[in-house]
Write a protein that holds these residues in place. Structure first.
Motif, PDB file in Angstrom:
ATOM      1  N   TRP A 299       0.834  -1.212   0.000  1.00 53.56           N
ATOM      2  CA  TRP A 299       0.000   0.000   0.000  1.00 53.56           C
ATOM      3  C   TRP A 299       0.866   1.259   0.000  1.00 53.56           C
ATOM      4  CZ3 TRP A 299      -3.614  -2.226   4.370  1.00 53.56           C
ATOM      5  CH2 TRP A 299      -4.464  -3.170   3.781  1.00 53.56           C
ATOM      6  N   ALA A 300       1.998   1.201   0.721  1.00 54.72           N
ATOM      7  CA  ALA A 300       2.868   2.381   0.794  1.00 54.72           C
ATOM      8  C   ALA A 300       3.421   2.719  -0.591  1.00 54.72           C
ATOM      9  CB  ALA A 300       4.019   2.122   1.769  1.00 54.72           C
ATOM     10  N   VAL A 301       3.879   1.678  -1.314  1.00 61.43           N
ATOM     11  CA  VAL A 301       4.419   1.927  -2.661  1.00 61.43           C
ATOM     12  C   VAL A 301       3.331   2.474  -3.569  1.00 61.43           C
ATOM     13  CG1 VAL A 301       5.412   0.833  -4.694  1.00 61.43           C
ATOM     14  CG2 VAL A 301       6.260   0.232  -2.433  1.00 61.43           C
ATOM     15  N   MET A 302       2.134   1.867  -3.472  1.00 57.71           N
ATOM     16  CA  MET A 302       1.023   2.331  -4.306  1.00 57.71           C
ATOM     17  C   MET A 302       0.674   3.783  -3.981  1.00 57.71           C
ATOM     18  SD  MET A 302      -1.403  -1.007  -4.446  1.00 57.71           S
ATOM     19  CE  MET A 302      -0.968  -2.405  -5.470  1.00 57.71           C
TER      20      MET A 302
ATOM     21  N   SER B 253       9.278  -0.501  -5.746  1.00 54.33           N
ATOM     22  CA  SER B 253       9.335  -1.461  -4.643  1.00 54.33           C
ATOM     23  C   SER B 253      10.753  -2.029  -4.497  1.00 54.33           C
ATOM     24  CB  SER B 253       8.333  -2.578  -4.894  1.00 54.33           C
ATOM     25  OG  SER B 253       8.565  -3.632  -4.013  1.00 54.33           O
ATOM     26  N   ASN B 254      11.358  -2.428  -5.640  1.00 52.70           N
ATOM     27  CA  ASN B 254      12.716  -2.986  -5.586  1.00 52.70           C
ATOM     28  C   ASN B 254      13.704  -1.979  -5.008  1.00 52.70           C
ATOM     29  OD1 ASN B 254      11.629  -5.162  -6.845  1.00 52.70           O
ATOM     30  ND2 ASN B 254      12.618  -4.843  -8.813  1.00 52.70           N
TER      31      ASN B 254
ATOM     32  N   PRO C  70       7.505  -4.816  -0.973  1.00 58.37           N
ATOM     33  CA  PRO C  70       6.516  -5.854  -1.287  1.00 58.37           C
ATOM     34  C   PRO C  70       7.034  -6.902  -2.271  1.00 58.37           C
ATOM     35  CG  PRO C  70       5.842  -3.692  -2.115  1.00 58.37           C
ATOM     36  CD  PRO C  70       6.992  -3.475  -1.213  1.00 58.37           C
ATOM     37  N   THR C  71       7.898  -6.491  -3.219  1.00 59.93           N
ATOM     38  CA  THR C  71       8.342  -7.479  -4.211  1.00 59.93           C
ATOM     39  C   THR C  71       9.337  -8.478  -3.630  1.00 59.93           C
ATOM     40  OG1 THR C  71       9.845  -5.746  -4.968  1.00 59.93           O
ATOM     41  CG2 THR C  71       7.926  -6.202  -6.337  1.00 59.93           C
TER      42      THR C  71
ATOM     43  N   GLY D 158       4.390 -13.966  -1.724  1.00 59.98           N
ATOM     44  CA  GLY D 158       2.939 -13.796  -1.730  1.00 59.98           C
ATOM     45  C   GLY D 158       2.521 -12.615  -2.601  1.00 59.98           C
ATOM     46  N   VAL D 159       3.278 -11.519  -2.498  1.00 63.95           N
ATOM     47  CA  VAL D 159       2.935 -10.317  -3.271  1.00 63.95           C
ATOM     48  C   VAL D 159       3.208 -10.542  -4.754  1.00 63.95           C
ATOM     49  CG1 VAL D 159       3.493  -7.906  -3.639  1.00 63.95           C
ATOM     50  CG2 VAL D 159       3.279  -8.795  -1.319  1.00 63.95           C
TER      51      VAL D 159
END
Lengths: 163, 79, 243
Positions: C34-37, C100-101, C118-119, C123-124
């Motif tokens: 969510w933070a990255v988004m 994300s990376n 997240p990456t 699961g993500v």
């Protein structure tokens, strides 16, 4: 012990990503892509206009060139005509002058001839007068004798030869 | 006496090294072939480059699959 | 690293729930997601707030460059027209995965208890790959009315052989797609944390984690590009009209 694969994370990701994609498309891609498309069209129409303007300028330039060439040809023709006229005029003047000169010469010759004839006639008159005068004197001095008569005859004969 | 964890770690490191050797060899061959292709046809450099990156990633992922498998199994062994 | 530490590294991976929404646990990877988004949405808002046809902000220039670059990249796969139409899919994946990376390379972020890139969680990445899978099926049905699935029955005589193979291939795709991305980023972060552990013990080896960070900068970009490219390949194949 934590699992390496958490299926809830997968579920969260699929749902979140769908919403995220929807929001980003509305908020970002649509305006940006629309703007890029508009810009592309603006540039294309600008290029098209520039191309048209250049073609117009080229056509105008060609027309001017043609007109200039025609004007030059016309000017050339006028000059040639003028030169021809001038030449003809010169020839005419020359001929007239020559004729005038010829005529004056002729007149002069005629006059000279006439004057010569007059002069000869006058001379002859003068000579006859002088002869008469001389004869008169001689006759006055020696009005006697055969000789005087002979002289008179000679003088008369002389005059007659000259006549 | 070797513990099961010690055995697992040894086998894991060995298989990871083995897959790294294989991957490195394959990536070297791929890169060399790509550079040959670019040297022969410099105008195709763009297409070769994208194909090269894709191929390298596919090869790379095999080694990383092994790495991931070791981690997954490590959870089973230690947990 | 002792066996204990090895197990610790695996557990530090942080799949424990921070809190629950209904029955669903929210892990630090989900918070990171969510933070990255949110970060990307903020960037997008900053750019579109004052979008200019003649750009005068550096951010707009950078994002335009990224969009144009991604378009020309995917154009090689599915042609400029479809690349333009489907651009949001690969572009979103690329931006999300790249940011994300790279978030994992900022020294502070991975040590926050509520955030992991997240990456770096399978699961993500599996979620991303599942999304690609679903989108490919949706495109195949909507765009070609299922003509895409004809290749499963291609040589009619070999259908009993080809059908299971085709289905397996289709199902393996999300697996390898997600595992490749996750394993790369996870391996990079593990290598980085090991290096930092080594530097803590032997300080003069400081160049090691710096070198690994530089390597991960390249890898993070390439992995984002790989995921994007494969997504474009799958979507391109699903939306291709055969004449």
């Amino acid at each position: 012990m934590a699992e390496l694969f958490n299926v809830w994370e997968t579920v969260w990701t699929v749902i979140s990503f769908a919403i995220f994609l929807f929001l980003l498309t509305r908020l970002f891609y649509r305006p940006v892509m629309k703007m890029l498309e508009e810009r592309r069209q603006t540039i294309e129409s600008g290029l098209e206009e520039a191309r048209k303007a250049r073609e117009q300028a080229e056509a105008l330039n060609r027309e001017y060139q043609e007109r200039l060439a025609a004007a030059q040809r016309e000017a050339q023709a006028i000059i040639e005509r003028a030169e021809q006229t001038a030449e003809r005029f010169r020839q005419e003047r020359l001929q007239a002058a020559q004729e005038e000169a010829e005529r004056l010469l002729q007149q002069a010759r005629e006059r000279i001839q006439r004057e010569r004839d007059d002069a000869i006639a006058a001379l002859r008159q003068e000579a006859a007068d002088l002869a008469l005068l001389a004869a008169e004197r001689i006759i006055r001095r020696r009005l006697d004798g055969e000789e005087q008569r002979r002289l008179a005859e000679e003088a008369i004969a002389e005059v007659g030869r000259v006549q | 006496m070797i513990s099961s964890i010690g055995l697992f770690a040894a086998v894991g490191i060995f298989s990871l090294a083995l897959s790294a050797i294989g991957g490195a060899t394959a990536q070297g061959r791929t890169a060399s072939a790509a550079f040959d292709a670019v040297a022969r046809q410099p105008e195709a450099a763009g297409n070769v480059q994208s194909a090269l990156i894709l191929s390298l990633a596919f090869i790379e992922s095999l080694t990383l699959f092994v790495f991931a498998m070791i981690f997954i199994l490590a959870g089973r062994v230690t947990g | 690293m002792s066996t204990h530490e090895f197990a610790l590294a695996a557990s530090e991976h942080g799949s424990d729930a921070l809190f629950y929404i209904g029955p669903a646990p929210v892990t630090s990877a989900v918070v990171g997601l969510w933070a990255v988004m949110a970060f990307i949405l903020l960037l997008a808002w900053l750019v579109t707030r004052r979008l200019e046809m003649v750009p005068n902000s550096r951010l707009q220039n950078v994002l335009e460059l990224a969009i144009e670059g991604l378009h020309s990249w995917t154009s090689r796969i599915m042609g400029p027209e479809r690349a333009w139409r489907y651009l949001p899919i690969p572009a979103t994946f690329f931006l999300f995965i790249l940011i994300s990376n790279y978030s994992g390379l900022i020294p502070i972020l991975p040590h926050l208890p509520w955030y992991v890139p997240p990456t770096s969680h399978w699961g993500v990445t599996a979620g991303l790959a599942v999304f690609v899978f679903l989108f490919v099926q949706y495109t195949a049905v909507k765009e070609t009315r299922g003509a895409y699935y004809k290749h499963l029955f291609d040589p009619p005589l070999l259908t009993p052989l080809m059908l299971p193979l085709g289905i397996i291939e289709e199902l393996v795709r999300p697996f390898s797609l997600s595992l490749r991305l996750f394993a790369n980023i996870f391996a990079g972060e593990t290598a980085l944390s090991v290096m930092i552990g080594i530097v803590a013990a032997i300080p003069f080896l400081l160049p090691l984690p710096i070198f690994v960070t530089a390597l991960e900068m390249v890898a993070g970009f390439v992995q984002a590009l790989i995921f994007t490219t494969l997504t474009a390949v799958y979507v391109g194949a699903a939306s291709e009209h055969h004449h």
